[in-house]
Design an enzyme around this catalytic site. Structure first.
Site, PDB file in Angstrom:
ATOM      1  N   VAL A  77      -0.240   3.526   4.178  1.00  0.00           N
ATOM      2  CA  VAL A  77      -1.365   2.602   3.818  1.00  0.00           C
ATOM      3  C   VAL A  77      -3.014   3.126   4.499  1.00  0.00           C
ATOM      4  O   VAL A  77      -2.660   2.719   6.239  1.00  0.00           O
ATOM      5  CB  VAL A  77      -1.600   1.177   3.873  1.00  0.00           C
ATOM      6  CG1 VAL A  77      -2.345   0.020   3.859  1.00  0.00           C
ATOM      7  CG2 VAL A  77       0.140   0.753   3.320  1.00  0.00           C
ATOM      8  N   CYS A  78      -3.415   3.230   4.199  1.00  0.00           N
ATOM      9  CA  CYS A  78      -5.091   4.113   5.223  1.00  0.00           C
ATOM     10  C   CYS A  78      -5.558   2.791   5.671  1.00  0.00           C
ATOM     11  O   CYS A  78      -6.311   2.131   5.134  1.00  0.00           O
ATOM     12  CB  CYS A  78      -5.757   5.232   3.386  1.00  0.00           C
ATOM     13  SG  CYS A  78      -7.478   5.551   4.683  1.00  0.00           S
ATOM     14  N   ILE A  79      -5.744   3.121   6.794  1.00  0.00           N
ATOM     15  CA  ILE A  79      -6.175   2.539   7.141  1.00  0.00           C
ATOM     16  C   ILE A  79      -7.832   1.606   7.271  1.00  0.00           C
ATOM     17  O   ILE A  79      -8.377   0.711   7.129  1.00  0.00           O
ATOM     18  CB  ILE A  79      -6.568   2.572   9.148  1.00  0.00           C
ATOM     19  CG1 ILE A  79      -6.771   1.549   9.767  1.00  0.00           C
ATOM     20  CG2 ILE A  79      -6.812   3.896   9.733  1.00  0.00           C
ATOM     21  CD1 ILE A  79      -5.958   1.743  11.130  1.00  0.00           C
TER      22      ILE A  79
END
Lengths: 119, 141
Positions: A77-79
């Site tokens: 998941v992209c931070i």
């Protein structure tokens, strides 16, 4: 073939995540490798363990987690996208991890194909 | 947090294309594609940043977002231009960046190449399709 997968939409407004899930499942069944599934834009909502769909609806958050467990999938998941949308370690569903956007570029380089599911 | 996983990408250079199709405000796609492009620069890959449909408005000069309470991020595209210039000038770096606007989308909106905050290549749809077909990775938003 080695696939990278990019999921750009959340589990409810769009079909993108469902399609990505079916694709990943089918690819693995055919003997292909899925190196990483990267969740970006509203796609990060697929990792929200507080999501509680009605009991007669499919639960994609759990389905992704189960698939990851079964096949040792790397769900990232992209931070930056996650923090905006309130997805943090505390509510991160099982099977997902939070990391940087560089992981998307990286799988684009490493995989034979990056398949994008989105609007 | 689960363990970080990294792939060995040393020595591999691929062609990445980022296709911007949406207006800069109204949805978050433009901003988040821009973030992806900027992060990717560290990997020294080829990149074509493309603007089509309402995406051409993303780089239009003179944006004023005060009335819609949004951050005007159009100046950040200047960083892409700087990355492109760095790549062009550094002979040791095998990295080509292109900033492309689709001609038909631009003209349909009454715009010309002078209206943009960065220098762009203007390509007709048919030529852009050829460039797209040459890419290894196409990411859109």
């Amino acid at each position: 073939m080695k696939f990278g997968i990019l999921v750009n939409e959340g589990p409810f407004t769009h079909q993108a995540s469902d399609s990505a899930y079916q694709f990943v499942k089918a690819a693995i069944e055919k003997g292909h490798q899925v190196m990483r599934v990267f969740f970006y834009y509203d796609g990060v909502n697929n990792a929200n363990k507080l999501s509680a769909p009605q009991s007669d609806d499919r639960n994609l958050v759990k389905m992704w987690g189960d698939l990851a467990k079964e096949h040792n999938l790397d769900l990232v998941v992209c931070i930056a996208a996650a923090l905006r949308r309130g997805i943090v370690e505390d509510n991160l569903a099982e099977g997902f991890r939070i990391s940087g956007l560089g992981q998307l570029t990286e799988v684009g380089i490493a995989a034979d194909r990056l398949v994008v599911f989105g609007d | 947090m689960s363990e970080e996983i990294e792939f060995d990408t040393a020595g591999i250079t691929k062609k990445f294309m980022y296709v911007n199709r949406k207006a800069p405000y109204g949805t978050i796609y433009a901003l988040e594609v821009l973030e992806a492009v900027l992060i990717s620069a560290a990997f020294e890959q080829h990149a074509a940043i493309v603007f089509i449909d309402d995406g051409v408005y993303q780089i239009k000069k003179g944006q004023d977002t005060a009335a819609i309470n949004m951050k005007n991020f159009s100046k950040t595209y200047g960083i892409i231009e700087m990355e492109k210039e760095d790549a062009d000038e550094d002979e040791d770096m095998d990295m080509v960046w292109r900033i492309i606007v689709e001609k038909e989308s631009m003209e349909a909106r009454g715009l010309s190449a002078d209206d943009f905050v960065v220098d762009v290549e203007v390509l007709p749809s048919a030529e852009l399709a050829k460039v797209m077909a040459e890419q290894d990775v196409v990411i859109s938003g």
